[in-house]
Design an enzyme around this catalytic site. Structure first.
Site, PDB file in Angstrom:
ATOM      1  N   GLY A   1       0.826  -1.209   0.000  1.00  0.00           N
ATOM      2  CA  GLY A   1       0.000   0.000   0.000  1.00  0.00           C
ATOM      3  C   GLY A   1       0.856   1.252   0.000  1.00  0.00           C
ATOM      4  O   GLY A   1       2.057   1.223  -0.304  1.00  0.00           O
ATOM      5  N   ARG A   2       0.216   2.349   0.378  1.00  0.00           N
ATOM      6  CA  ARG A   2       0.899   3.655   0.343  1.00  0.00           C
ATOM      7  C   ARG A   2       2.120   3.684   1.259  1.00  0.00           C
ATOM      8  O   ARG A   2       3.184   4.189   0.890  1.00  0.00           O
ATOM      9  CB  ARG A   2      -0.086   4.759   0.772  1.00  0.00           C
ATOM     10  CG  ARG A   2      -1.136   5.079  -0.254  1.00  0.00           C
ATOM     11  CD  ARG A   2      -2.144   6.041   0.330  1.00  0.00           C
ATOM     12  NE  ARG A   2      -2.967   5.376   1.326  1.00  0.00           N
ATOM     13  CZ  ARG A   2      -4.232   5.019   1.135  1.00  0.00           C
ATOM     14  NH1 ARG A   2      -4.829   5.309   0.011  1.00  0.00           N
ATOM     15  NH2 ARG A   2      -4.906   4.395   2.069  1.00  0.00           N
ATOM     16  N   ILE A   3       1.981   3.181   2.487  1.00  0.00           N
ATOM     17  CA  ILE A   3       3.090   3.294   3.440  1.00  0.00           C
ATOM     18  C   ILE A   3       4.232   2.365   3.028  1.00  0.00           C
ATOM     19  O   ILE A   3       5.406   2.761   3.051  1.00  0.00           O
ATOM     20  CB  ILE A   3       2.606   3.026   4.884  1.00  0.00           C
ATOM     21  CG1 ILE A   3       1.571   4.099   5.276  1.00  0.00           C
ATOM     22  CG2 ILE A   3       3.788   3.051   5.858  1.00  0.00           C
ATOM     23  CD1 ILE A   3       0.868   3.859   6.596  1.00  0.00           C
TER      24      ILE A   3
ATOM     25  N   THR B   1       5.130  -1.362  12.080  1.00  0.00           N
ATOM     26  CA  THR B   1       4.468  -0.082  12.356  1.00  0.00           C
ATOM     27  C   THR B   1       3.024  -0.133  11.868  1.00  0.00           C
ATOM     28  O   THR B   1       2.401   0.912  11.661  1.00  0.00           O
ATOM     29  CB  THR B   1       5.203   1.101  11.671  1.00  0.00           C
ATOM     30  OG1 THR B   1       5.251   0.857  10.261  1.00  0.00           O
ATOM     31  CG2 THR B   1       6.602   1.291  12.208  1.00  0.00           C
TER      32      THR B   1
ATOM     33  N   ARG C   1      -0.078  -2.939  12.626  1.00  0.00           N
ATOM     34  CA  ARG C   1      -0.951  -3.250  13.759  1.00  0.00           C
ATOM     35  C   ARG C   1      -0.309  -4.377  14.558  1.00  0.00           C
ATOM     36  O   ARG C   1       0.226  -5.338  13.983  1.00  0.00           O
ATOM     37  CB  ARG C   1      -2.344  -3.682  13.287  1.00  0.00           C
ATOM     38  CG  ARG C   1      -3.236  -2.536  12.820  1.00  0.00           C
ATOM     39  CD  ARG C   1      -3.623  -1.587  13.956  1.00  0.00           C
ATOM     40  NE  ARG C   1      -4.509  -0.516  13.539  1.00  0.00           N
ATOM     41  CZ  ARG C   1      -4.118   0.706  13.147  1.00  0.00           C
ATOM     42  NH1 ARG C   1      -2.838   0.996  13.115  1.00  0.00           N
ATOM     43  NH2 ARG C   1      -5.013   1.615  12.798  1.00  0.00           N
TER      44      ARG C   1
ATOM     45  N   GLU D   1      -2.217  -3.619  23.208  1.00  0.00           N
ATOM     46  CA  GLU D   1      -1.772  -2.229  23.111  1.00  0.00           C
ATOM     47  C   GLU D   1      -2.645  -1.380  24.031  1.00  0.00           C
ATOM     48  O   GLU D   1      -3.879  -1.445  23.909  1.00  0.00           O
ATOM     49  CB  GLU D   1      -1.916  -1.761  21.672  1.00  0.00           C
ATOM     50  CG  GLU D   1      -1.136  -0.513  21.378  1.00  0.00           C
ATOM     51  CD  GLU D   1      -1.052  -0.211  19.886  1.00  0.00           C
ATOM     52  OE1 GLU D   1      -1.634   0.819  19.505  1.00  0.00           O
ATOM     53  OE2 GLU D   1      -0.436  -0.990  19.139  1.00  0.00           O
TER      54      GLU D   1
ATOM     55  N   HIS E   1       3.121   3.484  19.562  1.00  0.00           N
ATOM     56  CA  HIS E   1       2.217   3.735  18.415  1.00  0.00           C
ATOM     57  C   HIS E   1       2.275   5.221  18.006  1.00  0.00           C
ATOM     58  O   HIS E   1       1.273   5.931  18.091  1.00  0.00           O
ATOM     59  CB  HIS E   1       0.772   3.313  18.742  1.00  0.00           C
ATOM     60  CG  HIS E   1      -0.050   3.060  17.508  1.00  0.00           C
ATOM     61  ND1 HIS E   1      -1.091   2.144  17.471  1.00  0.00           N
ATOM     62  CD2 HIS E   1       0.003   3.609  16.257  1.00  0.00           C
ATOM     63  CE1 HIS E   1      -1.642   2.147  16.257  1.00  0.00           C
ATOM     64  NE2 HIS E   1      -0.995   3.034  15.499  1.00  0.00           N
TER      65      HIS E   1
END
Ligand code: DGY
Length: 287
Positions: free
Chosen positions: A131-133, A201, A203, A232, A251
């Site tokens: 994806g984008r990241i 980074t 989930r 978390e 996070h």
């Protein structure tokens, strides 16, 4: 308008009660939006999630009730890729250990074999999630002279096995779905090189924390850096934190002034569009 005033998120029953008369909900990734909450909020017209990930929202339940869900894509891509890169560098060059050694007075001299780490130039970066990241992380890797390999959710599962076997750094950028929950389990960690590092980074629940603890303690991998954890937040006495060569941040992938302000803009745009009965400018995928 009702704004939750506390620094900690509302408990599910508090959220249910406060949202019961709401027409729109601007929520955080710490708020669970499920069928029970939706049934208790019959006036809801829109959910605007202040995050790009939306695993906190039951999308089947919102779709069944025709409630659109909005997210905040693009505006946190570069911030999250930067943080990913900070974690890759810190884990590769063992910065937490090195700093601890200095603070503890263990820096006695320049040692030819002291605190040796992984050289990124010519190393192989394995990106899980196209994806984008993941793309923004890949762009940064080019500047470091790394070989880049990647897998996407539509790839054959054997592609992940190959990536894990080849990569010197494995970085996770896929959404959390039933298919990716514990994607990095004991057998996945076992496929990684003993010299490799794992960075997450995305989930926390994409990685099995018990398996990661075992892998770090047995030197099955060289290290890990996590900005997201399962659970978390990770309690300070959680056994995973006793693992060697582990760096954990709270996070903070999108925690730049710019990204958080733009996320707020997008979330409000989604909220207002939903309240006006218009299509959301930034709908959640598959919502
Ligand atoms: C998101 O938007 O999903 C991020 O995890 C927030 O940092």
């Amino acid at each position: 308008m009702d704004v939750w005033p506390e620094p900690l998120p509302p408990a599910p029953n508090q959220l249910k009660q406060r949202a019961s008369a709401a027409e729109g909900l601007l929520c955080l990734l710490t708020d669970r939006i499920d069928a029970e909450l939706l049934d208790a909020s019959p006036s809801l017209k829109v959910i605007a999630n202040y995050a790009v990930g939306c695993d906190n929202v039951d999308l089947a339940a919102t779709a069944a009730r025709n409630i659109p869900v909005g997210v905040t894509p693009d505006v946190l891509t570069e911030a999250t890729a930067d943080l990913t890169w900070a974690l890759i560098l810190a884990a590769a060059r063992r910065l937490p250990e090195a700093q601890q050694a200095v603070k503890q007075g263990a820096w006695r001299t320049w040692e030819p074999a002291g605190w040796l780490g992984l050289e990124l130039n010519n190393a192989t970066l394995g990106i899980v999630g196209r994806g984008r990241i993941g793309g923004a992380v890949a762009r940064r890797a080019q500047g470091f002279g790394m070989t880049i390999i990647s897998t996407g959710s539509r790839d054959d599962p054997t592609a992940l096995d190959q990536l894990l076997a080849q990569a010197d750094v494995v970085t996770l950028h896929c959404p959390l779905t039933p298919a990716t929950r514990y994607l990095i389990d004991a057998s996945a960690l076992d496929r990684m090189k003993r010299t490799a590092i794992l960075v997450n980074t995305a989930r926390g629940a994409i990685v099995d924390p018990g398996a990661l603890k075992t892998a770090l303690r047995s030197d099955a991998i060289a290290g890990a850096a996590l900005d997201v954890t399962e659970p978390e937040p990770l309690p300070a006495d959680h056994p995973l934190l006793q693992s060697p060569n582990l760096l954990v941040t709270p996070h903070i992938g999108s925690a730049t002034h710019t990204a958080r302000e733009r996320m707020a803009d997008l979330a409000v745009d989604n909220l207002l569009a939903g309240l006006a009965g218009e299509p959301l400018p930034h709908p959640a995928p598959d919502s």
